[in-house]
Design a protein around this motif. Structure first.
Motif, PDB file in Angstrom:
ATOM      1  N   ARG A   1       0.783  -1.298   0.061  1.00  0.00           N
ATOM      2  CA  ARG A   1      -0.051  -0.008   0.012  1.00  0.00           C
ATOM      3  C   ARG A   1       0.950   1.477  -0.020  1.00  0.00           C
ATOM      4  NH1 ARG A   1      -4.612  -2.262   3.395  1.00  0.00           N
ATOM      5  NH2 ARG A   1      -5.413  -3.564   1.735  1.00  0.00           N
ATOM      6  N   THR A   2       0.223   2.391  -0.350  1.00  0.00           N
ATOM      7  CA  THR A   2       1.057   3.661  -0.415  1.00  0.00           C
ATOM      8  C   THR A   2       1.589   3.832   0.985  1.00  0.00           C
ATOM      9  OG1 THR A   2      -0.594   4.383  -1.862  1.00  0.00           O
ATOM     10  CG2 THR A   2       0.785   6.265  -0.493  1.00  0.00           C
TER      11      THR A   2
ATOM     12  N   ILE B   1       2.153   6.225   3.728  1.00  0.00           N
ATOM     13  CA  ILE B   1       1.418   7.456   4.003  1.00  0.00           C
ATOM     14  C   ILE B   1       2.040   8.245   4.900  1.00  0.00           C
ATOM     15  CG2 ILE B   1      -0.956   6.649   3.287  1.00  0.00           C
ATOM     16  CD1 ILE B   1      -1.732   6.688   6.112  1.00  0.00           C
TER      17      ILE B   1
ATOM     18  N   TYR C   1       8.523   6.258   6.557  1.00  0.00           N
ATOM     19  CA  TYR C   1       7.862   7.538   5.631  1.00  0.00           C
ATOM     20  C   TYR C   1       8.937   8.290   5.214  1.00  0.00           C
ATOM     21  CZ  TYR C   1       6.537  12.329   6.303  1.00  0.00           C
ATOM     22  OH  TYR C   1       6.715  13.793   6.124  1.00  0.00           O
TER      23      TYR C   1
ATOM     24  N   TYR D   1      11.234   8.597  -3.174  1.00  0.00           N
ATOM     25  CA  TYR D   1       9.931   8.656  -4.161  1.00  0.00           C
ATOM     26  C   TYR D   1      10.384   9.849  -4.917  1.00  0.00           C
ATOM     27  CZ  TYR D   1       5.013   9.867  -5.195  1.00  0.00           C
ATOM     28  OH  TYR D   1       3.855  10.163  -5.559  1.00  0.00           O
TER      29      TYR D   1
ATOM     30  N   GLN E   1       2.616  14.093   0.272  1.00  0.00           N
ATOM     31  CA  GLN E   1       3.061  13.643  -1.120  1.00  0.00           C
ATOM     32  C   GLN E   1       2.707  14.339  -2.289  1.00  0.00           C
ATOM     33  OE1 GLN E   1       1.942   9.484  -1.505  1.00  0.00           O
ATOM     34  NE2 GLN E   1       2.671   9.235  -3.401  1.00  0.00           N
TER      35      GLN E   1
ATOM     36  N   ASP F   1       4.842  15.370  -5.429  1.00  0.00           N
ATOM     37  CA  ASP F   1       4.526  15.162  -6.707  1.00  0.00           C
ATOM     38  C   ASP F   1       4.862  16.451  -7.694  1.00  0.00           C
ATOM     39  OD1 ASP F   1       3.888  12.470  -6.411  1.00  0.00           O
ATOM     40  OD2 ASP F   1       1.689  13.163  -5.970  1.00  0.00           O
TER      41      ASP F   1
END
Ligand code: F0G
Length: 460
Positions: free
Chosen positions: A4-5, A7, A318, A325, A416, A420
């Motif tokens: 899963r992401t 978070i 995280y 990421y 996040q 992005d």
């Protein structure tokens, strides 16, 4: 369990609005700043990745602790709480608070380092180097071979080269006042140091009877990398690992603006009672009484809580994932970075992306300026603007070995979707990389020129 992401392991209780600017406004602001991102007003920046130092968000427990702050000049309860948290974490008996990391460095080196001596480290951070050199000593960087290869993917590129350390100790043993190891290795791309390497340093320091100190600003991120990457460490908590790491050393300096999860603070902690007494005397001269050392009681309380929160595995998972990421976004856009990504930052390789801009024309600064113009993202140049200098008369200017742009991630501040967005800005700049032009310096001070130099774009 399905993947899963990962978070953000918190929800948001207080918000700080961001101010959006137009490209025309950013062009104007950058020109007025002499194309130096340090000269921008923070209000003209949308996403500020200049540093992860002192820029994080405090938790509700830390804000509650602020109210418990005891502002007594001497013997404050805040100091007792801070001291006991630092002692438990590090095992060091003497805990000396300072206003930030470099003050701890200055005090320690002021008492321990003399002219003509040599201080080995994996890689000295700028202020650490400056404080060693200020004592008239040599700051010697001995990072392992893998650590010097930007693109190489290896788990512990922050390791100290133990053979080179032994050679230094053999040749200059009585001229080495201490051995330092920086965790993680900020100037080397935020790369971690393994437990095995730290044990090796301990052994050599024992053999040659030299004190071993950590520059431990990012000790929790380093512990997480050990847990993830070092054989046999997977079942231990980051806390246990961090506790072992500190207990391998004789003392540490820490800028608590990083893994202290607060906006200001530092500490010098050590075991040697005689050295500690001298450091405290020095502290009183410039920082303050030994139970506050340049900080308010409330800062000490916020730090006492931060130092406990920072080793939470959910937070560290995280945290380290965020940098990876962002690096993946850069790679997808065809922008090379230092590999693997560090814990606190992603380092874009501007030398590779802007191969048409020669080092004397500051390709990393050019990339940093483009990221700002494109999307209001502020990063820091780590290249020729920072490390180069004017040549002797008639000689060319000296350039840096690498042209990097560091995108440092403040702790718990951005989500996040902010990351992005930064990825999109990087991709937009990469798509028109060949049109990016270099810069020349029009005004520079004698020291640390990157902070205040004024630049101009090279036209044509
Ligand atoms: N050591 C390391 C490894 C650091 O990264 C820093 C600061 C210091 C010492 C000095 O600590 O700022 O509290 O006096 N690094 C910040 C950065 C400034 O942006 O990397 P300080």
């Amino acid at each position: 369990m399905p993947e899963r992401t990962i978070i953000e392991p918190f929800r948001i209780k207080a918000v700080e609005p961001l101010r959006f600017t137009t490209r025309a406004e950013r062009e104007q602001a950058l020109a007025a700043a002499g194309y130096n991102l340090f000269a921008l007003a923070a209000d003209d920046v949308l996403i500020d990745l200049l540093t992860d130092s002192g820029t994080g968000a405090m938790s509700s427990e830390q804000w509650a602790a602020i109210m418990r702050g005891d502002e007594s000049y001497a013997g404050a309860r805040s100091f007792e709480r801070f001291e006991s948290v630092v002692r438990e974490l590090t095992g060091f008996t003497h805990v000396i608070p300072t206003h930030q990391g470099r003050a701890a460095e200055r005090i320690l080196f002021g008492e321990l380092v003399a002219t003509g001596e040599v201080v080995p480290n994996n890689t000295h951070f700028d202020t650490t180097r400056a404080n060693v050199e200020f004592q008239g000593a040599e700051a010697r960087d001995l990072v392992c071979t893998e650590g010097r290869d930007l693109q190489l993917d290896a788990p512990f590129k922050g390791n100290l080269d133990l053979e080179a350390l032994e050679a230094t100790l053999r040749e200059a043993g009585d001229q080495v006042p201490l051995v330092l190891v920086t965790i993680t290795n900020n100037s080397g791309g935020g790369q971690p140091v393994s437990l095995a390497n730290l044990r090796g340093v301990r052994e050599l320091c024992d053999r040659y009877e030299v004190p071993f100190f950590l520059d431990a600003c990012r000790f929790a991120e380093n512990a997480w990398f050990i847990k993830e990457r070092e054989p046999g460490q997977q079942d231990r908590s980051p806390r246990e690992i961090a506790e072992e790491v500190f207990r391998l050393a004789d003392g540490c300096t820490i800028s608590l603006k990083k893994d202290g999860l607060a906006n200001i603070g530092g500490v010098l902690a050590l075991n040697d009672p005689e050295l500690a007494a001298r450091c405290r005397d020095n502290l009183i001269l410039t920082e303050g009484f030994p139970t506050y050392g340049g900080l308010a009681g409330r800062d000490l309380d916020a730090l006492a809580v931060g130092l406990q929160e920072v080793t939470d595995p959910d937070y560290l998972r995280y945290r380290v994932r965020t940098a990876a990421y962002l690096a993946e976004k850069a790679w997808a856009a065809g922008v090379p970075t230092v590999r693997p990504p560090g814990g606190h930052a992603v380092y874009l390789d501007a030398g590779a992306l802007l191969a048409h801009v020669p080092a004397p024309e500051l390709p990393a600064q050019a990339l940093a300026c483009e990221l700002y113009l494109e999307g209001g993202v502020r990063a820091v140049e780590i290249g020729t603007l920072m490390f180069g200098r004017p040549g002797e008369p008639g000689q060319p200017d000296l350039t840096a070995p690498h042209e990097l742009v560091r995108l440092a991630l403040p702790r718990r501040s951005y989500t996040q979707s902010h990351v992005d967005y930064v990825g999109e800005v990087i991709a937009a700049v990469a798509a028109r990389a060949e049109q990016v032009r270099g810069y020349r310096i029009v005004e520079q001070p004698r020291w640390l020129r990157h902070f205040t130099a004024r630049l101009a774009p090279i036209i044509g």
